[in-house]
Design an enzyme around this catalytic site. Structure first.
Site, PDB file in Angstrom:
ATOM      1  CG  ASP A  37     -10.127 -21.511   0.110  1.00 50.93           C
ATOM      2  OD1 ASP A  37      -9.338 -22.460   0.206  1.00 50.93           O
ATOM      3  OD2 ASP A  37     -10.067 -20.481   0.824  1.00 50.93           O
TER       4      ASP A  37
HETATM    5  N1  URA Z   1      -6.062 -17.869   0.493  1.00 50.05           N
HETATM    6  C1  URA Z   1      -7.292 -18.227   0.881  1.00 50.05           C
HETATM    7  O1  URA Z   1      -7.704 -17.985   2.002  1.00 50.05           O
HETATM    8  N2  URA Z   1      -8.077 -18.864  -0.014  1.00 50.05           N
HETATM    9  C2  URA Z   1      -7.684 -19.148  -1.279  1.00 50.05           C
HETATM   10  O2  URA Z   1      -8.445 -19.721  -2.053  1.00 50.05           O
HETATM   11  C3  URA Z   1      -6.379 -18.758  -1.661  1.00 50.05           C
HETATM   12  C4  URA Z   1      -5.599 -18.121  -0.747  1.00 50.05           C
END
Ligand code: URA
Length: 227
Positions: free
Chosen positions: A103
């Site tokens: 993310d």
């Molecule tokens: N899970 C999440 O919620 N965000 C990420 O970036 C990776 C795994």
């Protein structure tokens, strides 16, 4: 192989850009300046240099990054800054793409390659590549929550596969999952009435973040991924 094709394949630039570079006497083949884009080279034998840097032709390339927050995992985007902008100049960007996704606000280990087959296989649910995350939480977590996270929680109609969770402190955990659902770690913590306030990926399969600095990029071999 034609010299201009070789230089393009090494990620130096487009054919037109490569022609300009050749025109400005920046390329040497076996120590001799070559300007002709059509000259032929034996890429596995000849020593090709750009500004005295030896260029090595590799069909497949692998890099790992300690991703910073604030960049989305995509090769391009009309509005947002992408992880491609974090790749230093020496990285050969031709056909390069991130493997999987972190993310925008997540930090940590991100693999890049132009090896589509490997990328596909690492992301395949059948492959069960373990990913370990470190998460700081808004609320205190207890052993009961850990048990739930490990045996599977409902993240919007999907029950997560068995995972491993470890308490680091009352508001910090490490979570190892073998899947890669969208926002999976954040959703898993929401499922136990908590909230991730900071997330960092510590490992992806055999690859570990340990020893890397925030923002650092390293070239690695396929053996390091598969060992
Ligand atoms: N899970 C999440 O919620 N965000 C990420 O970036 C990776 C795994």
């Amino acid at each position: 192989m034609r010299l201009d094709k070789f230089l393009t394949e090494c990620g130096i630039g487009s054919r037109r850009e490569v022609k300009k570079i050749l025109d400005s006497n920046r390329v040497k083949v076996n120590g001799i300046i070559v300007k002709n884009p059509q000259s032929n080279i034996k890429e596995s034998i000849d020593k090709v240099e750009l500004d005295s840097r030896i260029l090595e032709y590799k069909e497949f390339r692998y890099y790992i990054m300690y991703k910073r927050a604030g960049y989305i995992t995509a090769t391009e985007d009309p509005k947002e800054k992408t992880v491609m902008e974090l790749l230093p100049e020496w990285v050969i960007k031709k056909d390069l793409a991130p493997v999987g996704r972190l993310d925008k606000d997540t930090e940590g280990l991100l693999l890049f390659t132009n090896d589509g087959k490997l990328s596909h296989s690492l992301l395949s649910p059948k492959k069960h590549v373990d990913k370990t995350y470190y998460a700081k939480l808004e609320n205190i977590i207890n052993q009961e929550d850990i048990k739930k996270l490990e045996s599977g929680v409902d993240i919007g109609g999907y029950i997560t596969k068995p995972a491993q969770a470890k308490i680091i402190s009352d508001k910090e955990i490490e979570l190892t999952i073998s899947e890669g659902k969208f926002h999976q770690v954040k959703k898993m913590l929401e499922a136990v009435n908590n909230k991730v306030i900071y997330l960092k990926r510590l490992s992806f399969g055999n690859l570990k973040l340990e020893g890397m600095e925030l923002g650092e990029v390293k070239e690695i071999s396929i053996e390091e991924i598969l060992k």
